[in-house]
Write a protein that holds these residues in place. Structure first.
Motif, PDB file in Angstrom:
ATOM      1  N   SER A 116       4.303  -1.147   3.778  1.00 11.39           N
ATOM      2  CA  SER A 116       5.349  -0.313   3.169  1.00 11.39           C
ATOM      3  C   SER A 116       4.784   0.987   2.620  1.00 11.39           C
ATOM      4  O   SER A 116       5.507   1.969   2.454  1.00 11.39           O
ATOM      5  N   HIS A 117       3.485   1.017   2.337  1.00  9.55           N
ATOM      6  CA  HIS A 117       2.826   2.198   1.782  1.00  9.55           C
ATOM      7  C   HIS A 117       1.921   2.881   2.795  1.00  9.55           C
ATOM      8  O   HIS A 117       1.094   3.715   2.420  1.00  9.55           O
ATOM      9  N   SER A 118       2.056   2.549   4.072  1.00  9.08           N
ATOM     10  CA  SER A 118       1.065   2.992   5.061  1.00  9.08           C
ATOM     11  C   SER A 118       1.003   4.502   5.221  1.00  9.08           C
ATOM     12  O   SER A 118      -0.081   5.064   5.421  1.00  9.08           O
ATOM     13  N   ASN A 119       2.135   5.182   5.134  1.00  5.84           N
ATOM     14  CA  ASN A 119       2.090   6.635   5.276  1.00  5.84           C
ATOM     15  C   ASN A 119       1.359   7.268   4.096  1.00  5.84           C
ATOM     16  O   ASN A 119       0.501   8.152   4.269  1.00  5.84           O
ATOM     17  N   LEU A 120       1.670   6.823   2.891  1.00  8.47           N
ATOM     18  CA  LEU A 120       0.984   7.307   1.691  1.00  8.47           C
ATOM     19  C   LEU A 120      -0.513   7.025   1.767  1.00  8.47           C
ATOM     20  O   LEU A 120      -1.339   7.903   1.492  1.00  8.47           O
ATOM     21  N   LEU A 121      -0.885   5.821   2.178  1.00 10.03           N
ATOM     22  CA  LEU A 121      -2.289   5.436   2.226  1.00 10.03           C
ATOM     23  C   LEU A 121      -3.043   6.210   3.295  1.00 10.03           C
ATOM     24  O   LEU A 121      -4.208   6.576   3.105  1.00 10.03           O
ATOM     25  N   GLY A 122      -2.384   6.483   4.406  1.00 16.86           N
ATOM     26  CA  GLY A 122      -3.013   7.295   5.439  1.00 16.86           C
ATOM     27  C   GLY A 122      -3.265   8.716   4.977  1.00 16.86           C
ATOM     28  O   GLY A 122      -4.320   9.294   5.252  1.00 16.86           O
ATOM     29  N   ARG A 123      -2.299   9.281   4.248  1.00 18.98           N
ATOM     30  CA  ARG A 123      -2.489  10.640   3.731  1.00 18.98           C
ATOM     31  C   ARG A 123      -3.590  10.676   2.686  1.00 18.98           C
ATOM     32  O   ARG A 123      -4.347  11.653   2.606  1.00 18.98           O
ATOM     33  N   LEU A 124      -3.691   9.627   1.881  1.00 18.22           N
ATOM     34  CA  LEU A 124      -4.764   9.558   0.890  1.00 18.22           C
ATOM     35  C   LEU A 124      -6.125   9.451   1.577  1.00 18.22           C
ATOM     36  O   LEU A 124      -7.087  10.121   1.172  1.00 18.22           O
ATOM     37  N   ALA A 125      -6.216   8.628   2.610  1.00 19.16           N
ATOM     38  CA  ALA A 125      -7.469   8.485   3.354  1.00 19.16           C
ATOM     39  C   ALA A 125      -7.883   9.812   3.982  1.00 19.16           C
ATOM     40  O   ALA A 125      -9.050  10.214   3.942  1.00 19.16           O
ATOM     41  N   GLU A 126      -6.906  10.495   4.558  1.00 17.77           N
ATOM     42  CA  GLU A 126      -7.178  11.775   5.214  1.00 17.77           C
ATOM     43  C   GLU A 126      -7.654  12.819   4.217  1.00 17.77           C
ATOM     44  O   GLU A 126      -8.605  13.567   4.475  1.00 17.77           O
ATOM     45  N   ALA A 127      -7.015  12.882   3.061  1.00 17.85           N
ATOM     46  CA  ALA A 127      -7.349  13.897   2.059  1.00 17.85           C
ATOM     47  C   ALA A 127      -8.720  13.654   1.441  1.00 17.85           C
ATOM     48  O   ALA A 127      -9.431  14.617   1.096  1.00 17.85           O
TER      49      ALA A 127
END
Length: 363
Positions: A116-127
Motif C-alpha cells: 500500500s506504501h510502495s510508491n512512497l517507499l520507491g520515491r524514498l529509496a530513489e531520493a
C-alpha cells in the motif's frame, strides 16, 4: 507506455483506498457507533465489538491486496525475515550498498502494508540512493501491542545481520512512526545500539487517551468530537459530496472518538501511558539515547501536536532534531504526490538530505 501504466495503477490504488475508507466509515457509523449522541460504551468495548472487527478486516484486506507499484526505475523485491514475518525491499537504480532504511508503514496499527506504501517507499529509496526495507508487521486488533513492536525489533535485527556493513536508519509514517520511536525507546531501555537516524512522517506518538485532549486541544473541540463516529460520518459525507476528500479521509481517523477507538484496539489492556505505546511520554534520560531525529507533519492534522511535543522532548534531551510542518496538506501527505506534488517532493527531498548528512559523516 510503462509510465502511463504505472500512473494508472497508482490512481486505481488511490481509488480503491478511498472507496475502502468510505466503506470503513459507513460500517463504523451504521454497525457500531451512534453519530447523533454520546455513547455509553467505552473505547475498548467498541474496539472489541464484532462490527468494528468486521470493518477493520474489510479495509485491511484492501490494503493487503494492493499491487506493488514503485516508481519507474525502482525494483520491488519480496523478502522473508522469518517464518511469520515478511516484507518488501525497494532497490533504486542508483543504490549505495551501505545505506539502508528500515521502514514501518502506517495504517492505525490495523491496516496497511508494504504494497500500500510502495510508491512512497520507491520515491524514498530513489531520493536517498538507499535500500528501503518495508515490514509487514502484525496488526491489531487480532495482534495488539506489543506484537507490531516485536516484529519491528526483529526486522531491525534481521536487517543488521543481513547487511552487516550498512548503517541502518529507520523511518515510519503514522502508526509506523509510532513503532519507529517505540523501537528507540525499547533499545534505550535495554542499553542496545540505536539506528543511525530516525524520520517520522505524521508520526502517531501519543495514544494515552487521558492526555490527548490536552495535547491536541484544537482538534478535540469540534461539535462532532464527543460523538461516536462523528469524524467518520463527516468524512463519509465529504466523500459522497466530493468535498475536500484529500484531507477528510486521511485526517478523519486521527481525531475524536474514531481516533480513540483505533488507539484502544492497539493498546487494549496495556497502559497507554507506557512510552512503548506513547513514545512522546518517554523520560528525558531515555530520549538522550536517541539518534538524530526528523519529524514532518501537516499543519492541519491532529498529529502535528505529537510532532511538536516530541521535538520539544528531543531538544530537552539534547538530541539533534529537525521539525517542519507543511501548510495546506493532510496526514501523511507524502503518500499523495498527485494531490500535494510540491509538499510531497519537498518533504522527501529534505528527508534525503537529513539521512545523507548522517551517512556522509559515518562513511
Amino acid at each position: 507506455m510503462q509510465v502511463a501504466i504505472r500512473a494508472a495503477k497508482t490512481m486505481v490504488g488511490m481509488l480503491e483506498w478511498t472507496a475502502a475508507w468510505a466503506e470503513f466509515a459507513a460500517a463504523l457509523v451504521t454497525a457500531i457507533l451512534k453519530p447523533n449522541a454520546a455513547s455509553p460504551q467505552n473505547e475498548l468495548a467498541v474496539a472489541r465489538s464484532a462490527g468494528f472487527r468486521k470493518a477493520v478486516q474489510a479495509l485491511s484486506a484492501v490494503t493487503a491486496a494492493m499491487p506493488l507499484v514503485p516508481p519507474e526505475g525502482v525494483r520491488a523485491r519480496p523478502i522473508t525475515i522469518s517464518k511469520y514475518l515478511d516484507g518488501v525491499e525497494f532497490l533504486p537504480g542508483r543504490m549505495l550498498e551501505r545505506r539502508v532504511i528500515l521502514y514501518l508503514h502506517g495504517g492505525a496499527h490495523c491496516m496497511g502494508s508494504a504494497a500500500s506504501h510502495s510508491n512512497l517507499l520507491g520515491r524514498l529509496a530513489e531520493a536517498t540512493c538507499a535500500r528501503v526495507i518495508a515490514v509487514n508487521y502484525r496488526l491489531a486488533p487480532e495482534d495488539p501491542f506489543p506484537a507490531g513492536l516485536e516484529d519491528a525489533l526483529e526486522a531491525l535485527e534481521w536487517t543488521r545481520q543481513t547487511h552487516p556493513s550498512a548503517a541502518v536508519a529507520i523511518a515510519g509514517d503514522s502508526a509506523g512512526g509510532n513503532l519507529a520511536f517505540a523501537m528507540m525507546v525499547k533499545l534505550a531501555q535495554q542499553g542496545e545500539r540505536q539506528p543511525v537516524a530516525c524520520a517520522g512522517l505524521s508520526a502517531w506518538l501519543l495514544l494515552d487517551l487521558d492526555r490527548v485532549p490536552r495535547v491536541r486541544a484544537e482538534h478535540k473541540t469540534t461539535s462532532f468530537g464527543n460523538c461516536w463516529g462523528g469524524e467518520a460520518l463527516v468524512a463519509a459525507q465529504k466523500l459522497v459530496a466530493g468535498i475536500d476528500w484529500k484531507r477528510a479521509v486521511p485526517n478523519a481517523y486521527m481525531a475524536g472518538k474514531m481516533h480513540d477507538v483505533l488507539a484502544a484496539q492497539y493498546f487494549q489492556d496495556h497502559p497507554a501511558s507506557d512510552p512503548l505505546v506513547s513514545p512522546v511520554l518517554a523520560p528525558v534520560e531515555i530520549v538522550q539515547s536517541f539518534p538524530p531525529v526528523l519529524l514532518h507533519s501537516s499543519r492541519d492534522e491532529p498529529l502535528n501536536a505529537d510532532a511538536k511535543e516530541m521535538t520539544s522532548l528531543c531538544r530537552r534531551a539534547g538530541v539533534r532534531v529537525e521539525y517542519e510542518e507543511f501548510d495546506n496538506t493532510s496526514h501523511v501527505f507524502q503518500a499523495f504526490p498527485q494531490c500535494y506534488p510540491g509538499a510531497a517532493r519537498d518533504s522527501i527531498a529534505k528527508i534525503a538530505i537529513f539521512f545523507n548528512d548522517i551517512w556522509e559523516q559515518l562513511f
